[in-house]
Motif scaffolding. Structure first.
Motif, PDB file in Angstrom:
ATOM      1  N   LEU A 105       0.820  -1.218   0.000  1.00 37.06           N
ATOM      2  CA  LEU A 105       0.000   0.000   0.000  1.00 37.06           C
ATOM      3  C   LEU A 105       0.852   1.265   0.000  1.00 37.06           C
ATOM      4  CD1 LEU A 105      -2.850  -0.946   2.514  1.00 37.06           C
ATOM      5  CD2 LEU A 105      -2.965  -0.893   0.017  1.00 37.06           C
ATOM      6  N   LEU A 106       2.055   1.176   0.545  1.00 32.84           N
ATOM      7  CA  LEU A 106       2.921   2.354   0.614  1.00 32.84           C
ATOM      8  C   LEU A 106       3.482   2.736  -0.756  1.00 32.84           C
ATOM      9  CD1 LEU A 106       4.906   1.638   3.911  1.00 32.84           C
ATOM     10  CD2 LEU A 106       2.776   2.917   3.597  1.00 32.84           C
ATOM     11  N   LYS A 107       3.315   1.856  -1.742  1.00 29.76           N
ATOM     12  CA  LYS A 107       3.808   2.129  -3.086  1.00 29.76           C
ATOM     13  C   LYS A 107       2.781   2.864  -3.947  1.00 29.76           C
ATOM     14  CE  LYS A 107       6.740  -2.013  -3.026  1.00 29.76           C
ATOM     15  NZ  LYS A 107       7.023  -3.319  -3.691  1.00 29.76           N
ATOM     16  N   ILE A 108       1.561   3.003  -3.443  1.00 28.10           N
ATOM     17  CA  ILE A 108       0.518   3.682  -4.209  1.00 28.10           C
ATOM     18  C   ILE A 108       0.800   5.187  -4.213  1.00 28.10           C
ATOM     19  CG2 ILE A 108      -1.949   4.181  -4.362  1.00 28.10           C
ATOM     20  CD1 ILE A 108      -2.476   1.560  -2.905  1.00 28.10           C
ATOM     21  N   PRO A 109       0.880   5.810  -5.387  1.00 27.92           N
ATOM     22  CA  PRO A 109       1.163   7.260  -5.438  1.00 27.92           C
ATOM     23  C   PRO A 109       0.179   8.063  -4.591  1.00 27.92           C
ATOM     24  CG  PRO A 109       1.316   6.283  -7.625  1.00 27.92           C
ATOM     25  CD  PRO A 109       0.758   5.213  -6.730  1.00 27.92           C
ATOM     26  N   PHE A 110       0.697   9.055  -3.937  1.00 28.66           N
ATOM     27  CA  PHE A 110      -0.057   9.984  -3.079  1.00 28.66           C
ATOM     28  C   PHE A 110      -0.602   9.288  -1.836  1.00 28.66           C
ATOM     29  CE2 PHE A 110      -0.455  11.788  -7.409  1.00 28.66           C
ATOM     30  CZ  PHE A 110       0.300  12.937  -7.198  1.00 28.66           C
ATOM     31  N   PHE A 111      -1.464   8.275  -1.990  1.00 26.32           N
ATOM     32  CA  PHE A 111      -2.019   7.588  -0.821  1.00 26.32           C
ATOM     33  C   PHE A 111      -0.903   6.956  -0.001  1.00 26.32           C
ATOM     34  CE2 PHE A 111      -3.451   3.692   1.246  1.00 26.32           C
ATOM     35  CZ  PHE A 111      -4.472   4.187   2.062  1.00 26.32           C
ATOM     36  N   GLY A 112      -0.039   6.216  -0.661  1.00 27.75           N
ATOM     37  CA  GLY A 112       1.064   5.562   0.032  1.00 27.75           C
ATOM     38  C   GLY A 112       2.038   6.553   0.633  1.00 27.75           C
ATOM     39  N   TRP A 113       2.277   7.649  -0.076  1.00 26.47           N
ATOM     40  CA  TRP A 113       3.183   8.675   0.446  1.00 26.47           C
ATOM     41  C   TRP A 113       2.624   9.284   1.738  1.00 26.47           C
ATOM     42  CZ3 TRP A 113       3.447  11.590  -4.902  1.00 26.47           C
ATOM     43  CH2 TRP A 113       3.999  10.721  -5.861  1.00 26.47           C
ATOM     44  N   GLY A 114       1.313   9.495   1.742  1.00 25.53           N
ATOM     45  CA  GLY A 114       0.687  10.042   2.944  1.00 25.53           C
ATOM     46  C   GLY A 114       0.693   9.038   4.081  1.00 25.53           C
ATOM     47  N   MET A 115       0.399   7.771   3.764  1.00 24.37           N
ATOM     48  CA  MET A 115       0.374   6.742   4.802  1.00 24.37           C
ATOM     49  C   MET A 115       1.747   6.556   5.433  1.00 24.37           C
ATOM     50  SD  MET A 115      -2.556   5.516   5.550  1.00 24.37           S
ATOM     51  CE  MET A 115      -1.895   4.206   6.574  1.00 24.37           C
ATOM     52  N   ALA A 116       2.796   6.689   4.633  1.00 24.64           N
ATOM     53  CA  ALA A 116       4.153   6.508   5.148  1.00 24.64           C
ATOM     54  C   ALA A 116       4.485   7.518   6.242  1.00 24.64           C
ATOM     55  CB  ALA A 116       5.160   6.623   4.008  1.00 24.64           C
ATOM     56  N   LEU A 117       3.825   8.665   6.221  1.00 23.67           N
ATOM     57  CA  LEU A 117       4.058   9.701   7.229  1.00 23.67           C
ATOM     58  C   LEU A 117       3.437   9.343   8.577  1.00 23.67           C
ATOM     59  CD1 LEU A 117       3.323  12.858   5.039  1.00 23.67           C
ATOM     60  CD2 LEU A 117       5.573  12.073   5.789  1.00 23.67           C
ATOM     61  N   LEU A 118       2.519   8.357   8.566  1.00 26.36           N
ATOM     62  CA  LEU A 118       1.772   8.017   9.768  1.00 26.36           C
ATOM     63  C   LEU A 118       2.373   6.847  10.534  1.00 26.36           C
ATOM     64  CD1 LEU A 118      -1.864   8.500   8.422  1.00 26.36           C
ATOM     65  CD2 LEU A 118      -0.441  10.098   9.707  1.00 26.36           C
ATOM     66  N   ASN A 119       3.651   6.567  10.261  1.00 26.78           N
ATOM     67  CA  ASN A 119       4.381   5.585  11.055  1.00 26.78           C
ATOM     68  C   ASN A 119       3.688   4.223  11.103  1.00 26.78           C
ATOM     69  OD1 ASN A 119       6.727   5.133  12.517  1.00 26.78           O
ATOM     70  ND2 ASN A 119       5.782   5.537  14.492  1.00 26.78           N
ATOM     71  N   PRO A 120       3.261   3.673   9.953  1.00 28.47           N
ATOM     72  CA  PRO A 120       2.533   2.403   9.972  1.00 28.47           C
ATOM     73  C   PRO A 120       3.456   1.219  10.243  1.00 28.47           C
ATOM     74  CG  PRO A 120       2.992   3.009   7.726  1.00 28.47           C
ATOM     75  CD  PRO A 120       3.465   4.169   8.579  1.00 28.47           C
ATOM     76  N   ILE A 121       2.858   0.110  10.603  1.00 23.21           N
ATOM     77  CA  ILE A 121       3.587  -1.156  10.706  1.00 23.21           C
ATOM     78  C   ILE A 121       3.315  -1.879   9.388  1.00 23.21           C
ATOM     79  CG2 ILE A 121       3.833  -3.314  11.993  1.00 23.21           C
ATOM     80  CD1 ILE A 121       2.658  -1.791  14.423  1.00 23.21           C
ATOM     81  N   ALA A 122       4.220  -1.728   8.445  1.00 24.35           N
ATOM     82  CA  ALA A 122       4.021  -2.244   7.094  1.00 24.35           C
ATOM     83  C   ALA A 122       4.647  -3.626   6.972  1.00 24.35           C
ATOM     84  CB  ALA A 122       4.647  -1.286   6.076  1.00 24.35           C
ATOM     85  N   ILE A 123       3.817  -4.619   6.769  1.00 26.52           N
ATOM     86  CA  ILE A 123       4.312  -5.999   6.749  1.00 26.52           C
ATOM     87  C   ILE A 123       4.144  -6.634   5.370  1.00 26.52           C
ATOM     88  CG2 ILE A 123       3.824  -6.328   9.202  1.00 26.52           C
ATOM     89  CD1 ILE A 123       1.336  -7.895   8.388  1.00 26.52           C
ATOM     90  N   ASP A 124       4.971  -7.632   5.129  1.00 25.96           N
ATOM     91  CA  ASP A 124       4.857  -8.463   3.935  1.00 25.96           C
ATOM     92  C   ASP A 124       4.012  -9.670   4.328  1.00 25.96           C
ATOM     93  OD1 ASP A 124       5.101 -10.140   1.790  1.00 25.96           O
ATOM     94  OD2 ASP A 124       7.286 -10.287   1.846  1.00 25.96           O
TER      95      ASP A 124
END
Length: 250
Positions: A105-124
């Motif tokens: 999800l962090l690779k999606i333009p704009f949406f992913g860029w915004g989500m990355a700012l929210l300190n998510p726990i991004a898992i595979d």
């Protein structure tokens, strides 16, 4: 009726996408600052979307159990996942939080860029035990730092009224972190369905449990609590939708 819903949904989408681009780009200027500062800025986009979807599509919500939330102690939110709506609404209902989400999800333009700012726990999600260990380790750290953590135990969005398999990750984090656990059910999928462009007018019911003390519970016992509670409230939320639809004029 459906034509009106479509037009209103178009208006919502235009406002949502335009403001997403604005917030995600301007938000990049907050990168040097703390998570608290970044969240303080970015979460206004979620609040805007909640107001905008109410104005354009007539999608409202009411919270049952808001008095159960203790803002002084970070909690773990184990929630039903039916649509994109709850990822927005929880930012208005609960204190500052980090989401567990798919890394892609962090690779999606704009949406992913915004989500990355929210300190998510991004898992595979395909990493198996490694992803589970990451969830427990990073989730515990976030809770210790005073941030709430949101986990969707079903792992993916489910159709309204249908309960998915309850995965063990959220329960393992709960038993490891020893933080208060809040179970959350809702019927957002009845008005903002999974993979649907059209939003239907109505009132989403959100149910929040009293905080669970899981200190003496096993992960399997926590999972059973989650399944029982969500199953019980699926009946309640489905019933409330049926009553609202019956009350609406033809």
């Amino acid at each position: 009726m459906k034509a009106i819903w479509f037009v209103r949904s178009v208006l919502f989408a235009l406002g949502q996408v335009t403001t997403l681009v604005l917030f995600s780009l301007v938000g990049q200027l907050t990168r040097p600052f703390s998570f608290k500062a970044r969240y303080q800025f970015m979460h206004y986009w979620a609040k805007f979307c909640l107001v905008w979807v109410r104005w354009t599509c007539g999608v409202k919500y009411r919270v049952h159990g808001a008095e159960n939330i203790n803002p002084k102690e970070a909690g773990l939110i184990l929630a039903r996942h039916e649509s994109a709506w709850e990822t927005l609404a929880f930012q208005a209902i609960f204190p500052r939080q980090a989401y567990v989400l798919k890394r892609e999800l962090l690779k999606i333009p704009f949406f992913g860029w915004g989500m990355a700012l929210l300190n998510p726990i991004a898992i595979d999600r395909g990493a198996g035990r490694k992803a589970l260990n990451q969830l427990v380790k990073e989730g515990s750290a976030r809770l210790q730092q005073g941030d709430w953590v949101v986990v969707f135990p079903e792992g993916t969005r489910m159709p309204a009224g249908e309960l998915g398999k309850i995965n063990i990750g959220g329960a393992m984090l709960a038993t490891k972190a020893k933080a208060p656990v809040y179970l959350v059910a809702h019927n957002a999928g009845s008005y903002w369905p999974k993979n649907s462009f059209i939003k239907k007018p109505g009132t989403i019911d959100v149910f929040i449990s009293a905080p669970l003390d899981v200190a003496e519970m096993s992960a399997a016992e926590v999972n059973q609590q989650i399944e029982n509670w969500l199953s019980q409230h699926l009946v309640t939320t489905t019933s409330s939708v049926a009553k609202e639809e019956t009350a609406q004029p033809e």
